[in-house]
Design a protein around this motif. Structure first.
Motif, PDB file in Angstrom:
ATOM      1  N   MET A  25      -9.641  56.014   5.310  1.00 57.42           N
ATOM      2  CA  MET A  25      -9.876  55.515   6.656  1.00 57.42           C
ATOM      3  C   MET A  25     -11.115  56.200   7.229  1.00 57.42           C
ATOM      4  N   THR A  26     -11.896  55.441   7.957  1.00 56.85           N
ATOM      5  CA  THR A  26     -13.096  55.957   8.614  1.00 56.85           C
ATOM      6  C   THR A  26     -12.911  55.837  10.121  1.00 56.85           C
ATOM      7  N   VAL A  27     -13.114  56.960  10.816  1.00 58.68           N
ATOM      8  CA  VAL A  27     -12.939  56.997  12.265  1.00 58.68           C
ATOM      9  C   VAL A  27     -14.207  57.532  12.904  1.00 58.68           C
ATOM     10  N   VAL A  28     -14.627  56.878  13.975  1.00 60.73           N
ATOM     11  CA  VAL A  28     -15.733  57.373  14.789  1.00 60.73           C
ATOM     12  C   VAL A  28     -15.143  57.831  16.113  1.00 60.73           C
ATOM     13  N   GLY A  29     -15.543  59.017  16.547  1.00 56.77           N
ATOM     14  CA  GLY A  29     -15.155  59.532  17.849  1.00 56.77           C
ATOM     15  C   GLY A  29     -16.388  59.685  18.711  1.00 56.77           C
ATOM     16  N   LEU A  30     -16.294  59.249  19.963  1.00 61.56           N
ATOM     17  CA  LEU A  30     -17.396  59.370  20.907  1.00 61.56           C
ATOM     18  C   LEU A  30     -16.939  60.147  22.132  1.00 61.56           C
ATOM     19  N   ASP A  31     -17.655  61.204  22.466  1.00 61.58           N
ATOM     20  CA  ASP A  31     -17.441  61.913  23.724  1.00 61.58           C
ATOM     21  C   ASP A  31     -18.547  61.402  24.641  1.00 61.58           C
ATOM     22  N   LEU A  32     -18.254  60.294  25.293  1.00 62.03           N
ATOM     23  CA  LEU A  32     -19.259  59.535  26.025  1.00 62.03           C
ATOM     24  C   LEU A  32     -19.743  60.254  27.275  1.00 62.03           C
ATOM     25  N   ALA A  33     -21.060  60.299  27.446  1.00 65.69           N
ATOM     26  CA  ALA A  33     -21.661  60.814  28.678  1.00 65.69           C
ATOM     27  C   ALA A  33     -21.728  59.678  29.688  1.00 65.69           C
ATOM     28  N   GLY A  34     -21.740  60.021  30.957  1.00 67.51           N
ATOM     29  CA  GLY A  34     -21.773  59.002  32.007  1.00 67.51           C
ATOM     30  C   GLY A  34     -23.113  58.303  32.127  1.00 67.51           C
ATOM     31  N   VAL A  35     -24.186  58.968  31.708  1.00 70.54           N
ATOM     32  CA  VAL A  35     -25.529  58.397  31.793  1.00 70.54           C
ATOM     33  C   VAL A  35     -26.268  58.630  30.472  1.00 70.54           C
ATOM     34  N   GLU A  36     -27.249  57.785  30.207  1.00 67.59           N
ATOM     35  CA  GLU A  36     -27.973  57.849  28.944  1.00 67.59           C
ATOM     36  C   GLU A  36     -28.895  59.056  28.824  1.00 67.59           C
TER      37      GLU A  36
END
Length: 120
Positions: free
Chosen positions: A1-12
């Protein structure tokens, strides 16, 4: 299994944490804009994308800017019952993160990727 995790920032302009987990190997990167995020996720061909950001609005809200008395989602109410601290999605800076998270989720779903919310 391949999993991507993103700790998303509010702005670019702030870094978003990216982690690719494939079997027993983890690869991490810092990404900034949505184009970078989307292309890196697509190249990874994950089975699941987990995003650490709010991906839903409180029930009845059509958008984050709508002024209503509803500020909590059912999961937020459960956190309150359990006395776990969190920032509501309608609170100041959380609005940008929520808006970005929802838009990213929609785009990833159009690519037929499974997206799960891991916030809070």
């Amino acid at each position: 299994m391949t999993v991507v995790g993103l700790d998303l920032a509010g702005v670019e302009t702030r870094p978003t944490g990216f982690c690719l987990l494939r079997q027993m190997t983890a690869k991490t990167l810092l990404l900034y804009n949505d184009t970078q995020i989307l292309s890196t996720v697509q190249e990874s061909r994950p089975d699941v994308v987990a995003i650490d950001a709010p991906l839903t609005l409180p029930p009845g809200r059509k958008n984050i800017e709508e002024r209503t008395g509803t500020h909590l989602r059912p999961c937020d109410e459960e956190l309150l019952r359990r006395r776990i601290k969190f920032f509501p999605v309608t609170l100041g800076p959380m609005r940008k993160l929520t808006t970005r998270g929802i838009a990213l989720k929609k785009t990833l779903q159009t690519l037929h990727l499974t997206v799960i919310e891991v916030y809070p």
